[in-house]
Motif scaffolding. Structure first.
Motif, short mmCIF file in Angstrom:
data_model
loop_
_atom_site.label_atom_id
_atom_site.label_comp_id
_atom_site.label_asym_id
_atom_site.label_seq_id
_atom_site.Cartn_x
_atom_site.Cartn_y
_atom_site.Cartn_z
N SER A 82 0.82 -1.37 0.01
CA SER A 82 0.07 -0.02 0.02
C SER A 82 0.79 1.25 0.03
CB SER A 82 -1.06 0.16 1.35
OG SER A 82 -0.17 0.11 2.33
N HIS A 83 2.05 1.24 0.52
CA HIS A 83 2.85 2.36 0.51
C HIS A 83 3.50 2.69 -0.87
CE1 HIS A 83 3.16 3.04 4.80
NE2 HIS A 83 2.99 1.51 4.92
N GLU A 84 3.41 1.90 -2.03
CA GLU A 84 3.74 2.09 -3.23
C GLU A 84 3.34 3.35 -3.97
OE1 GLU A 84 3.51 -1.71 -5.37
OE2 GLU A 84 4.67 -2.58 -3.94
N THR A 85 2.01 3.45 -3.43
CA THR A 85 1.44 4.66 -3.93
C THR A 85 1.31 6.02 -3.14
OG1 THR A 85 -0.87 3.67 -3.31
CG2 THR A 85 -0.10 3.07 -5.51
N LYS A 86 1.81 5.83 -2.04
CA LYS A 86 1.86 6.86 -1.23
C LYS A 86 3.29 7.46 -0.64
CE LYS A 86 -0.64 4.38 2.13
NZ LYS A 86 -1.35 4.17 3.45
N GLU A 87 4.04 7.47 -1.58
CA GLU A 87 5.39 8.13 -1.40
C GLU A 87 5.17 9.66 -0.78
OE1 GLU A 87 4.86 6.90 -4.62
OE2 GLU A 87 5.93 5.22 -4.79
N VAL A 88 4.64 10.27 -1.46
CA VAL A 88 4.34 11.78 -1.07
C VAL A 88 4.01 11.90 0.53
CG1 VAL A 88 3.34 14.09 -1.15
CG2 VAL A 88 4.23 12.78 -3.03
N TYR A 89 2.91 11.14 0.77
CA TYR A 89 2.13 10.97 1.98
C TYR A 89 3.48 10.51 3.16
CZ TYR A 89 -0.63 9.06 6.01
OH TYR A 89 -1.06 8.68 7.28
N ASP A 90 4.01 9.72 2.84
CA ASP A 90 5.10 8.86 3.69
C ASP A 90 5.99 10.11 3.82
OD1 ASP A 90 3.62 6.48 3.87
OD2 ASP A 90 4.92 5.37 2.31
N GLU A 91 6.48 10.66 2.89
CA GLU A 91 7.60 11.63 3.11
C GLU A 91 7.16 12.80 3.93
OE1 GLU A 91 11.16 13.42 3.18
OE2 GLU A 91 10.72 11.51 2.10
N VAL A 92 5.84 13.31 3.92
CA VAL A 92 5.51 14.06 4.65
C VAL A 92 5.23 13.79 6.06
CG1 VAL A 92 3.43 15.64 5.25
CG2 VAL A 92 4.06 15.61 2.73
N ARG A 93 4.95 12.54 6.32
CA ARG A 93 4.69 11.86 7.47
C ARG A 93 6.06 11.79 8.30
NH1 ARG A 93 2.01 5.88 8.82
NH2 ARG A 93 2.73 5.76 11.10
N GLN A 94 6.95 11.34 7.41
CA GLN A 94 8.19 11.05 8.06
C GLN A 94 8.77 12.36 8.49
OE1 GLN A 94 10.76 8.04 6.64
NE2 GLN A 94 12.64 8.81 7.08
N GLN A 95 8.64 13.30 7.58
CA GLN A 95 9.43 14.93 8.31
C GLN A 95 8.64 15.34 9.36
OE1 GLN A 95 8.83 17.27 4.85
NE2 GLN A 95 10.43 16.32 3.50
N TYR A 96 7.33 14.98 9.42
CA TYR A 96 6.54 15.66 10.73
C TYR A 96 7.15 14.64 12.14
CZ TYR A 96 3.08 15.75 14.45
OH TYR A 96 2.52 15.98 15.59
N LEU A 97 7.37 13.46 11.69
CA LEU A 97 7.86 12.39 12.89
C LEU A 97 9.43 12.90 13.30
CD1 LEU A 97 6.31 9.15 11.94
CD2 LEU A 97 5.50 10.68 13.89
N GLU A 98 10.01 13.31 12.11
CA GLU A 98 11.48 13.78 12.66
C GLU A 98 11.72 15.08 13.04
OE1 GLU A 98 13.29 12.88 8.60
OE2 GLU A 98 13.96 10.89 9.23
#
Length: 121
Positions: free
Chosen positions: A70-86
């Motif tokens: 499911s993450h294959e189509t959510k690269e932008v979402y995952d990047e925003v999420r990771q930046q927030y967590l970091e």
């Protein structure tokens, strides 16, 4: 890490995710629950801000994310999420569901190495 942001509106979704018993998460959980992995206390399905992370280690400020198809189509979402967590000072260890299912020993060794590299003083 103390006092992380928490969205209480995600509690029903959190309960659904825990009930779902996703196989890959259960396999990983069996390796780390009850402080069985180097006596580290892991939380499963933890709300941080507006996100639910797969696993969290409070004492380290470490998020473990298991990425599936499911993450294959959510690269932008995952990047925003990771930046927030970091931005909260958290570190993220990402693994694939394929590796958890097929190379669990390697995953656990890589997690151990990640912890040593990022948290040894």
């Amino acid at each position: 890490m103390e006092n992380l942001p928490f969205n209480p509106h995600l509690i029903p979704l959190l309960k659904e995710k825990r009930k779902a018993g996703i196989l890959i998460e259960v396999l990983f959980w069996k390796q780390v629950r009850a402080k069985t992995f180097h006596a580290i206390d892991f939380d499963r399905q933890r709300i941080i801000g507006n996100y639910i992370v797969d696993f969290y280690v409070k004492t380290l400020g470490l998020v473990i994310e298991i990425d599936g198809w499911s993450h294959e189509t959510k690269e932008v979402y995952d990047e925003v999420r990771q930046q927030y967590l970091e931005s909260l000072g958290l570190k993220i260890f990402r693994i694939t569901d394929f590796d958890v299912k097929n190379n669990l020993g390697v995953v656990m060794k890589n997690l151990e190495n990640f912890i040593i590299e990022n948290y040894s003083s």
